[in-house]
Design a protein around this motif. Structure first.
Motif, PDB file in Angstrom:
ATOM      1  N   TRP A 151       0.844  -1.203   0.000  1.00  0.00           N
ATOM      2  CA  TRP A 151       0.000   0.000   0.000  1.00  0.00           C
ATOM      3  C   TRP A 151       0.875   1.247   0.000  1.00  0.00           C
ATOM      4  N   ASP A 152       1.834   1.241   0.918  1.00  0.00           N
ATOM      5  CA  ASP A 152       2.743   2.371   1.083  1.00  0.00           C
ATOM      6  C   ASP A 152       3.568   2.584  -0.188  1.00  0.00           C
ATOM      7  N   MET A 153       3.961   1.479  -0.806  1.00  0.00           N
ATOM      8  CA  MET A 153       4.790   1.555  -2.010  1.00  0.00           C
ATOM      9  C   MET A 153       4.065   2.278  -3.146  1.00  0.00           C
ATOM     10  N   LEU A 154       2.775   1.995  -3.295  1.00  0.00           N
ATOM     11  CA  LEU A 154       2.005   2.637  -4.355  1.00  0.00           C
ATOM     12  C   LEU A 154       1.456   4.001  -3.932  1.00  0.00           C
ATOM     13  N   GLY A 155       1.572   4.294  -2.646  1.00  0.00           N
ATOM     14  CA  GLY A 155       1.090   5.590  -2.162  1.00  0.00           C
ATOM     15  C   GLY A 155      -0.414   5.663  -2.036  1.00  0.00           C
ATOM     16  N   VAL A 156      -1.051   4.499  -1.776  1.00  0.00           N
ATOM     17  CA  VAL A 156      -2.506   4.465  -1.565  1.00  0.00           C
ATOM     18  C   VAL A 156      -2.801   3.931  -0.167  1.00  0.00           C
ATOM     19  N   LYS A 157      -3.982   4.265   0.335  1.00  0.00           N
ATOM     20  CA  LYS A 157      -4.350   3.827   1.673  1.00  0.00           C
ATOM     21  C   LYS A 157      -4.958   2.432   1.625  1.00  0.00           C
ATOM     22  N   PRO A 158      -4.743   1.632   2.686  1.00  0.00           N
ATOM     23  CA  PRO A 158      -5.374   0.305   2.744  1.00  0.00           C
ATOM     24  C   PRO A 158      -6.883   0.426   2.533  1.00  0.00           C
ATOM     25  N   GLY A 159      -7.423  -0.465   1.705  1.00  0.00           N
ATOM     26  CA  GLY A 159      -8.845  -0.399   1.392  1.00  0.00           C
ATOM     27  C   GLY A 159      -9.134   0.345   0.100  1.00  0.00           C
ATOM     28  N   ALA A 160      -8.094   0.796  -0.584  1.00  0.00           N
ATOM     29  CA  ALA A 160      -8.275   1.513  -1.852  1.00  0.00           C
ATOM     30  C   ALA A 160      -8.921   0.586  -2.888  1.00  0.00           C
ATOM     31  N   THR A 161      -9.640   1.169  -3.829  1.00  0.00           N
ATOM     32  CA  THR A 161     -10.320   0.390  -4.876  1.00  0.00           C
ATOM     33  C   THR A 161      -9.322  -0.051  -5.944  1.00  0.00           C
ATOM     34  N   ARG A 162      -9.774  -0.965  -6.811  1.00  0.00           N
ATOM     35  CA  ARG A 162      -8.942  -1.409  -7.933  1.00  0.00           C
ATOM     36  C   ARG A 162      -8.527  -0.225  -8.807  1.00  0.00           C
ATOM     37  N   ASP A 163      -9.482   0.665  -9.044  1.00  0.00           N
ATOM     38  CA  ASP A 163      -9.195   1.826  -9.887  1.00  0.00           C
ATOM     39  C   ASP A 163      -8.114   2.719  -9.258  1.00  0.00           C
ATOM     40  N   GLU A 164      -8.205   2.916  -7.956  1.00  0.00           N
ATOM     41  CA  GLU A 164      -7.207   3.753  -7.265  1.00  0.00           C
ATOM     42  C   GLU A 164      -5.825   3.112  -7.304  1.00  0.00           C
ATOM     43  N   VAL A 165      -5.791   1.795  -7.116  1.00  0.00           N
ATOM     44  CA  VAL A 165      -4.519   1.062  -7.176  1.00  0.00           C
ATOM     45  C   VAL A 165      -3.923   1.159  -8.577  1.00  0.00           C
ATOM     46  N   ASN A 166      -4.756   0.935  -9.587  1.00  0.00           N
ATOM     47  CA  ASN A 166      -4.274   0.980 -10.975  1.00  0.00           C
ATOM     48  C   ASN A 166      -3.811   2.382 -11.375  1.00  0.00           C
ATOM     49  N   LYS A 167      -4.532   3.388 -10.891  1.00  0.00           N
ATOM     50  CA  LYS A 167      -4.156   4.773 -11.206  1.00  0.00           C
ATOM     51  C   LYS A 167      -2.793   5.116 -10.601  1.00  0.00           C
ATOM     52  N   ALA A 168      -2.605   4.717  -9.336  1.00  0.00           N
ATOM     53  CA  ALA A 168      -1.332   4.976  -8.661  1.00  0.00           C
ATOM     54  C   ALA A 168      -0.203   4.207  -9.342  1.00  0.00           C
ATOM     55  N   TYR A 169      -0.513   2.971  -9.745  1.00  0.00           N
ATOM     56  CA  TYR A 169       0.489   2.150 -10.429  1.00  0.00           C
ATOM     57  C   TYR A 169       0.910   2.794 -11.757  1.00  0.00           C
ATOM     58  N   ARG A 170      -0.074   3.224 -12.542  1.00  0.00           N
ATOM     59  CA  ARG A 170       0.235   3.800 -13.851  1.00  0.00           C
ATOM     60  C   ARG A 170       1.132   5.036 -13.732  1.00  0.00           C
ATOM     61  N   LYS A 171       0.834   5.856 -12.748  1.00  0.00           N
ATOM     62  CA  LYS A 171       1.633   7.072 -12.549  1.00  0.00           C
ATOM     63  C   LYS A 171       3.099   6.720 -12.255  1.00  0.00           C
ATOM     64  N   LEU A 172       3.295   5.748 -11.360  1.00  0.00           N
ATOM     65  CA  LEU A 172       4.658   5.358 -11.002  1.00  0.00           C
ATOM     66  C   LEU A 172       5.347   4.608 -12.136  1.00  0.00           C
ATOM     67  N   ALA A 173       4.578   3.790 -12.863  1.00  0.00           N
ATOM     68  CA  ALA A 173       5.147   3.020 -13.974  1.00  0.00           C
ATOM     69  C   ALA A 173       5.671   3.954 -15.063  1.00  0.00           C
ATOM     70  N   VAL A 174       4.923   4.998 -15.360  1.00  0.00           N
ATOM     71  CA  VAL A 174       5.358   5.971 -16.368  1.00  0.00           C
ATOM     72  C   VAL A 174       6.605   6.718 -15.870  1.00  0.00           C
ATOM     73  N   LEU A 175       6.590   7.058 -14.583  1.00  0.00           N
ATOM     74  CA  LEU A 175       7.693   7.821 -14.000  1.00  0.00           C
ATOM     75  C   LEU A 175       8.993   7.023 -13.960  1.00  0.00           C
ATOM     76  N   LEU A 176       8.880   5.705 -13.674  1.00  0.00           N
ATOM     77  CA  LEU A 176      10.075   4.912 -13.377  1.00  0.00           C
ATOM     78  C   LEU A 176      10.420   3.846 -14.412  1.00  0.00           C
ATOM     79  N   HIS A 177       9.686   3.779 -15.506  1.00  0.00           N
ATOM     80  CA  HIS A 177       9.960   2.727 -16.488  1.00  0.00           C
ATOM     81  C   HIS A 177      11.425   2.787 -16.917  1.00  0.00           C
ATOM     82  N   PRO A 178      12.133   1.642 -16.884  1.00  0.00           N
ATOM     83  CA  PRO A 178      13.572   1.620 -17.204  1.00  0.00           C
ATOM     84  C   PRO A 178      13.918   2.196 -18.574  1.00  0.00           C
ATOM     85  N   ASP A 179      12.980   2.175 -19.510  1.00  0.00           N
ATOM     86  CA  ASP A 179      13.254   2.753 -20.831  1.00  0.00           C
ATOM     87  C   ASP A 179      13.308   4.276 -20.799  1.00  0.00           C
ATOM     88  N   LYS A 180      12.704   4.865 -19.748  1.00  0.00           N
ATOM     89  CA  LYS A 180      12.612   6.325 -19.687  1.00  0.00           C
ATOM     90  C   LYS A 180      13.317   6.931 -18.478  1.00  0.00           C
TER      91      LYS A 180
END
Length: 205
Positions: A151-180
């Motif tokens: 939870w802490d890694m993605l920056g979402v609170k416990p109990g977050a919805t699938r959409d909230e988890v996916n949104k947080a993931y996408r933001k970090l994935a774009v920011l940290l993708h090894p190609d970029k």
């Protein structure tokens, strides 16, 4: 030389070394996390001693990750040390005072950088250290590295919805993708984010 891995000189003695400083070597013991964590305090002390008219931008900084020969006891890995140094525009070297590894290269680069500083009128040349990543990327990698759970890694609170988890993931994935992202530790951080998302989605209906 500010050696965070050894018993430091008293503040009264250290004060005299800060004025008119052209180069600083910050040393920490890769087997002692507390000596690495102390680097921020060394920088803060120097900034305070230089006063409002001092300019740390015109000082050559080298960070030495020392005692790399003690691989069994290493608690600060290279990517963590390199990220700390390079995100501040500092030079970074892996060294061993015991075996001499990296020492000559570090001093040669350090002295060359100081000569360049003097040739440039006492100002650090802009090209002395090229940072190919943003502060946001560096901060994200540090936060992920120090996270206590998925939870802490993605920056979402416990109990977050699938959409909230996916949104947080996408933001970090774009920011940290090894190609970029070329920041040290970005690849491991990206993998950790992927694993955190997978683990969380398994438990969310």
């Amino acid at each position: 030389v500010a050696d965070a891995s050894a018993l430091p000189l008293s503040p009264q003695v250290r004060n005299e070394f800060y004025k008119d400083t052209q180069g600083v070597i910050l040393v920490y013991d890769v087997g002692q996390k507390e000596s690495f964590d102390a680097l921020d305090a060394w920088l803060a002390e120097m900034k305070q001693e230089l006063g409002p008219h001092g300019n740390m931008e015109n000082v050559v900084f080298v960070v030495c990750a020392n005692k790399i020969d003690c691989t069994k006891h290493r608690s600060v890995d290279e990517s963590e040390g390199r990220l700390w140094a390079e995100s501040r525009g500092f030079l970074y070297f892996e060294t061993s005072a015991q075996t001499g590894e990296g020492i000559n290269e570090m001093f040669q680069t350090f002295y060359s950088a100081i000569v360049d500083l003097c040739d440039n009128g006492g100002k650090r040349p802009p090209s002395s250290v090229g940072v190919g990543f943003t502060k946001e990327q560096a901060d994200a990698i540090r936060r992920i590295r120090n996270s206590k759970d998925s939870w802490d890694m993605l920056g979402v609170k416990p109990g977050a919805t699938r959409d909230e988890v996916n949104k947080a993931y996408r933001k970090l994935a774009v920011l940290l993708h090894p190609d970029k992202c070329v920041a040290p530790g970005s690849e491991d951080a990206f993998k950790a984010v992927v694993n955190a998302r997978t683990a969380l989605l398994k438990n969310i209906k």
